[in-house]
Design an enzyme around this catalytic site. Sequence first.
Site, PDB file in Angstrom:
ATOM      1  CG  HIS A   1      -1.851  -1.114   1.343  1.00 19.26           C
ATOM      2  ND1 HIS A   1      -1.742  -2.092   2.306  1.00 19.26           N
ATOM      3  CD2 HIS A   1      -2.940  -1.445   0.595  1.00 19.26           C
ATOM      4  CE1 HIS A   1      -2.734  -2.963   2.170  1.00 19.26           C
ATOM      5  NE2 HIS A   1      -3.463  -2.603   1.129  1.00 19.26           N
TER       6      HIS A   1
ATOM      7  CE  LYS B   1       6.774  -6.158   2.222  1.00 20.45           C
ATOM      8  NZ  LYS B   1       7.314  -6.082   3.566  1.00 20.45           N
TER       9      LYS B   1
END
Length: 282
Positions: free
Chosen positions: A37, A184
């Site tokens: 992110h 991730k």
Amino acid sequence: MKVVKTIAEVREQVRQWRAEGLTVGFVPTMGYLHEGHASLIDASCRDNDRTVVSDFVNPMQFSPNEDLESYPRDLERDSALAEAHGCDMIFNPEPEEMYHENFSSFVDMTVLTEELCGLSRPIHFRGVCTVVSKLFNIVKPDRAYFGKKDAQQLAVIRHMVDDLNMDIEIIGCPIIRESDGLAKSSRNTYLNDEERKAALVLSQAVEIGKSAVKNGITDCAEILSEMKVKIESEPLARIDYVKIVDAETIQQIEKIDRPALCAMAVYIGKTRLIDNFFTEDI
Ligand code: PAF
């Protein structure tokens, strides 16, 4: 950095920025932010004057048997990470703010969603398209940033924006991995130590697939079989799918004779993880 809970607050802030002639980038997330992110926030801050991050676990994209309740949530931690990467506003609505009692309009897609995650999670993309449309209508960004880890989602969003004439540029950003290769994901937090080690079969299978393509193998069945041998060698792994599809239509192909996406979803214990590569990125 502001953390706001209401649609009205987002609109008011964005209106002010627009009045000052500023551009707005948007990173939609379900929170529990990680470096993946962060890379989207970095890209947005690089391209735009202001960046908004939404932090909302969207109930509409989860089936009843999925992990809506257990999905990790930590707004304090998310705020610290987002602020450190230059985010200007986090939008963290309650479900009632996004879906009022009489909510009854949906955005659905009849192409791109029959394969891969769309096949395993039949209501998922309807939920994603609906919430992303709503978020786009609330934030009205110039650009929006999505990770290539959710490759099918990225294709679906691009198609939706084109179909519905949304004036928003969609930017796809590379997969961010742990140092040992694991992509991730907020769901990595579900893995215990043993499962965390086992989860490496996904990125290892990706590497096997990439090498096969690099070595000139074009037969998809052959590439997939090499990848599956690797995944099936791990006792904690259970394949949901490993497939090669046309990168544009998301339909299965037999030969790599056009830009292709090789994507997988694999359960490690109870945790469903995804990974992929685009042949064009090799
Ligand atoms: O990729 C996600 O985290 C979600 O699917 C999204 C795009 C934020 C919509 O809820």
